[in-house]
Design an enzyme around this catalytic site. Sequence first.
Site, PDB file in Angstrom:
ATOM      1  CG  ASP A  24      -1.291   2.153   6.610  1.00  0.00           C
ATOM      2  OD1 ASP A  24      -1.620   1.192   7.306  1.00  0.00           O
ATOM      3  OD2 ASP A  24      -2.096   2.797   5.907  1.00  0.00           O
ATOM      4  CG  ASP A  37      -2.048   1.025   1.135  1.00  0.00           C
ATOM      5  OD1 ASP A  37      -2.340   1.506   0.012  1.00  0.00           O
ATOM      6  OD2 ASP A  37      -2.625   1.376   2.179  1.00  0.00           O
TER       7      ASP A  37
HETATM    8  N1  LIG Z   1       3.988   6.375  14.193  1.00  0.00           N
HETATM    9  C1  LIG Z   1       3.249   7.435  13.885  1.00  0.00           C
HETATM   10  N2  LIG Z   1       3.554   8.654  14.376  1.00  0.00           N
HETATM   11  C2  LIG Z   1       2.800   9.727  14.073  1.00  0.00           C
HETATM   12  N3  LIG Z   1       1.698   9.693  13.309  1.00  0.00           N
HETATM   13  C3  LIG Z   1       1.333   8.507  12.785  1.00  0.00           C
HETATM   14  C4  LIG Z   1       2.084   7.312  13.044  1.00  0.00           C
HETATM   15  N4  LIG Z   1       1.477   6.289  12.396  1.00  0.00           N
HETATM   16  C5  LIG Z   1       0.416   6.816  11.775  1.00  0.00           C
HETATM   17  N5  LIG Z   1       0.313   8.144  11.988  1.00  0.00           N
HETATM   18  C6  LIG Z   1      -0.720   9.054  11.463  1.00  0.00           C
HETATM   19  O1  LIG Z   1      -1.950   8.350  11.416  1.00  0.00           O
HETATM   20  C7  LIG Z   1      -2.422   8.265  10.065  1.00  0.00           C
HETATM   21  C8  LIG Z   1      -3.081   6.908   9.831  1.00  0.00           C
HETATM   22  O2  LIG Z   1      -2.125   5.886  10.048  1.00  0.00           O
HETATM   23  P1  LIG Z   1      -1.992   4.678   9.046  1.00  0.00           P
HETATM   24  O3  LIG Z   1      -1.667   5.179   7.693  1.00  0.00           O
HETATM   25  O4  LIG Z   1      -1.052   3.714   9.671  1.00  0.00           O
HETATM   26  O5  LIG Z   1      -3.446   4.084   9.130  1.00  0.00           O
HETATM   27  P2  LIG Z   1      -4.494   3.722   7.993  1.00  0.00           P
HETATM   28  O6  LIG Z   1      -4.602   2.261   7.967  1.00  0.00           O
HETATM   29  O7  LIG Z   1      -4.167   4.458   6.734  1.00  0.00           O
HETATM   30  O8  LIG Z   1      -5.798   4.247   8.588  1.00  0.00           O
HETATM   31  P3  LIG Z   1      -7.102   4.531   7.751  1.00  0.00           P
HETATM   32  O9  LIG Z   1      -6.924   3.913   6.394  1.00  0.00           O
HETATM   33  O10 LIG Z   1      -8.173   3.934   8.531  1.00  0.00           O
HETATM   34  O11 LIG Z   1      -7.085   6.040   7.708  1.00  0.00           O
HETATM   35  C9  LIG Z   1      -1.216   8.536   9.199  1.00  0.00           C
HETATM   36  O12 LIG Z   1      -1.602   9.100   7.971  1.00  0.00           O
HETATM   37  C10 LIG Z   1      -0.427   9.503  10.041  1.00  0.00           C
HETATM   38  O13 LIG Z   1      -0.955  10.798   9.877  1.00  0.00           O
HETATM   39 MG   LIG Z   2      -2.453   5.042   5.785  1.00  0.00          MG
END
Ligand SMILES: Nc1ncnc2c1ncn2[C@@H]1O[C@H](COP(=O)(O)OP(=O)(O)OP(=O)(O)O)[C@@H](O)[C@H]1O
Ligand SMILES: [Mg+2]
Length: 269
Positions: free
Chosen positions: A213, A195
Amino acid sequence: MIDEDFEPIIKRRDLKRYKDKDLFETVEEVFDTKTVMTILYLMRKRIIRRMNGVISAGKEARVYLGFGWKNEPLAIKIYLTSSAVFKKGMLKYIIGDPRFEDFKPGDTRDIIYAWTRKEFRNLKRMYNIGVKVPRPITFKNNVLVMEFMGENNRRFPLLVEVYSHLSIDELKKVYEYILEELFKIVCKANLVHGDLSEYNVMVKPGPDIIIIDVSQAVHIDHPNSLEFLIRDIKNINRFFREEAGLNDIENVDEIIGVIKKCLRSKREG
Ligand SMILES: Nc1ncnc2c1ncn2[C@@H]1O[C@H](COP(=O)(O)OP(=O)(O)OP(=O)(O)O)[C@@H](O)[C@H]1O
Ligand SMILES: [Mg+2]
């Protein structure tokens, strides 16, 4: 009871809206009893000391800023166990992965727990071989705790949020860095992100990057790993060519060629 004086300010209609939409969507939906118990468990285990505001509220997961016992900032990702739509999409990344051979999908909750475990394992594997990802801390049920990537309690921006402020040289660097991480993920960690896009890359000052992610990452032995890898490369290339306006984009076949060569030489010792 609501003080009558407040009535003109907070209209009943608005109150209802807050209650239904904000409270129930952002609080209740994610904090079902089991999730609350899981958070309490992590607090008892002295992983989490307190939880602050939500960093991101997606359809499948919420990410919160929290603090550990040394007051270090944490990113706490909570998968919504109510997200049934998600379940179907998840299975194709779990089934076929040799690491999940014994997995028998039961109810939605089982799948979401397996998904959380998968993200933790992927993160750990990538982190251990030096991929630029947040440091995994622990996971329990549908809750994943990792290093918070940001400064002064503000997360670093995503590539999609900052690219228009970067110079061509900085964009080139970011593009090259992403390819470097992609090579490491495949050749060293033997995984395919699955992804990779401008939404899952954070940019920190330097510039430098952080890949996030990684829940859907699969082992290279997964039957669809090549398809996922090609999709990742095409996504990144399309973004840099069409959105960021970068000219020197590497050819997809050439990137795949370099990766295959690296895997071959690794296999041959
Ligand atoms: N380790 C981290 N530190 C700071 N911010 C984070 C971190 N991990 C994720 N985020 C923030 O959280 C957001 C969502 O995280 P992630 O991309 O892992 O989830 P996702 O699976 O895309 O969630 P969804 O699709 O439900 O929105 C990221 O775009 C980022 O802004
Ligand atoms: Mg994401």
